[in-house]
Scaffold this motif. Sequence first.
Motif, mmCIF file in Angstrom:
data_model
loop_
_atom_site.group_PDB
_atom_site.id
_atom_site.type_symbol
_atom_site.label_atom_id
_atom_site.label_comp_id
_atom_site.label_asym_id
_atom_site.label_seq_id
_atom_site.Cartn_x
_atom_site.Cartn_y
_atom_site.Cartn_z
ATOM 1 N N SER A 1 70.683 78.586 33.885
ATOM 2 C CA SER A 1 70.343 78.315 32.484
ATOM 3 C C SER A 1 69.231 79.246 31.994
ATOM 4 O O SER A 1 69.250 79.688 30.845
ATOM 5 C CB SER A 1 69.944 76.856 32.289
ATOM 6 N N TYR A 2 68.294 79.582 32.849
ATOM 7 C CA TYR A 2 67.225 80.509 32.475
ATOM 8 C C TYR A 2 67.802 81.893 32.176
ATOM 9 O O TYR A 2 67.431 82.534 31.189
ATOM 10 C CB TYR A 2 66.186 80.588 33.591
ATOM 11 N N ASP A 3 68.726 82.364 33.011
ATOM 12 C CA ASP A 3 69.362 83.667 32.775
ATOM 13 C C ASP A 3 70.131 83.658 31.460
ATOM 14 O O ASP A 3 70.117 84.643 30.707
ATOM 15 C CB ASP A 3 70.298 84.019 33.927
ATOM 16 N N HIS A 4 70.798 82.565 31.172
ATOM 17 C CA HIS A 4 71.560 82.457 29.926
ATOM 18 C C HIS A 4 70.632 82.544 28.707
ATOM 19 O O HIS A 4 70.923 83.254 27.741
ATOM 20 C CB HIS A 4 72.342 81.140 29.916
ATOM 21 N N VAL A 5 69.528 81.861 28.745
ATOM 22 C CA VAL A 5 68.578 81.878 27.630
ATOM 23 C C VAL A 5 67.967 83.271 27.459
ATOM 24 O O VAL A 5 67.813 83.752 26.332
ATOM 25 C CB VAL A 5 67.477 80.806 27.838
ATOM 26 N N THR A 6 67.633 83.944 28.539
ATOM 27 C CA THR A 6 67.052 85.287 28.407
ATOM 28 C C THR A 6 68.074 86.277 27.854
ATOM 29 O O THR A 6 67.715 87.166 27.084
ATOM 30 C CB THR A 6 66.493 85.791 29.744
ATOM 31 N N ARG A 7 69.355 86.124 28.201
ATOM 32 C CA ARG A 7 70.391 86.994 27.635
ATOM 33 C C ARG A 7 70.538 86.742 26.137
ATOM 34 O O ARG A 7 70.698 87.692 25.366
ATOM 35 C CB ARG A 7 71.728 86.782 28.344
ATOM 36 N N GLN A 8 70.484 85.489 25.718
ATOM 37 C CA GLN A 8 70.569 85.180 24.294
ATOM 38 C C GLN A 8 69.375 85.752 23.540
ATOM 39 O O GLN A 8 69.519 86.285 22.444
ATOM 40 C CB GLN A 8 70.632 83.667 24.070
ATOM 41 N N LEU B 1 70.870 72.741 44.563
ATOM 42 C CA LEU B 1 71.728 72.728 43.379
ATOM 43 C C LEU B 1 70.903 72.674 42.087
ATOM 44 O O LEU B 1 71.231 73.339 41.095
ATOM 45 C CB LEU B 1 72.696 71.542 43.433
ATOM 46 N N LEU B 2 69.854 71.911 42.086
ATOM 47 C CA LEU B 2 68.974 71.822 40.924
ATOM 48 C C LEU B 2 68.320 73.173 40.630
ATOM 49 O O LEU B 2 68.257 73.621 39.480
ATOM 50 C CB LEU B 2 67.909 70.749 41.147
ATOM 51 N N THR B 3 67.861 73.840 41.673
ATOM 52 C CA THR B 3 67.243 75.160 41.509
ATOM 53 C C THR B 3 68.253 76.176 40.994
ATOM 54 O O THR B 3 67.950 76.978 40.106
ATOM 55 C CB THR B 3 66.637 75.637 42.847
ATOM 56 N N ALA B 4 69.480 76.156 41.548
ATOM 57 C CA ALA B 4 70.518 77.092 41.094
ATOM 58 C C ALA B 4 70.872 76.837 39.629
ATOM 59 O O ALA B 4 71.038 77.781 38.847
ATOM 60 C CB ALA B 4 71.752 76.962 41.977
ATOM 61 N N GLY B 5 70.981 75.575 39.233
ATOM 62 C CA GLY B 5 71.284 75.251 37.837
ATOM 63 C C GLY B 5 70.190 75.720 36.898
ATOM 64 O O GLY B 5 70.471 76.250 35.816
ATOM 65 N N TYR B 6 68.961 75.555 37.293
ATOM 66 C CA TYR B 6 67.835 76.022 36.479
ATOM 67 C C TYR B 6 67.886 77.537 36.333
ATOM 68 O O TYR B 6 67.688 78.074 35.244
ATOM 69 C CB TYR B 6 66.507 75.593 37.101
#
Length: 125
Positions: free
Chosen positions: A27-34, A19-24
């Motif tokens: 969030s990483y995908d979200h930041v790269t899209r921004q 779950l920790l890995t999936a959450g990371y």
Amino acid sequence: MKKKYMIGFFAVIFIFGALLTAGYQISYDHVTRQQAALDHEVTDTRSITAEGAAVEENGEDSEEGYYLCEMQGFVAVYLSDRQTIYELTEIPLTDLPEEVQQEIAAGKYISTQEDLYGFLENYSS
């Protein structure tokens, strides 16, 4: 009985790690899209200058002049229609001599591209 508790403990640790890995990753995908969206916006603002150059290359602007005006405390170059931005400069209006500031406030007309770039070279840092 002790073995069952150890298996359960490691299963909980494994699920927590997954779950920790999936959450990371989310969030990483979200930041790269921004970041990609911000990069796209920067590209769009640079197209203002490209449009001005494109108009000039077509010959529509070769006989017409340019106007220097103030925009948010900086010198902006407009095409002869005084509507289309040709180039945004980083020349602060306050760094110019008082006489030139007054001319730009009134809309200083420059007839040729050579004169325009000569003026911009003289007053840029």
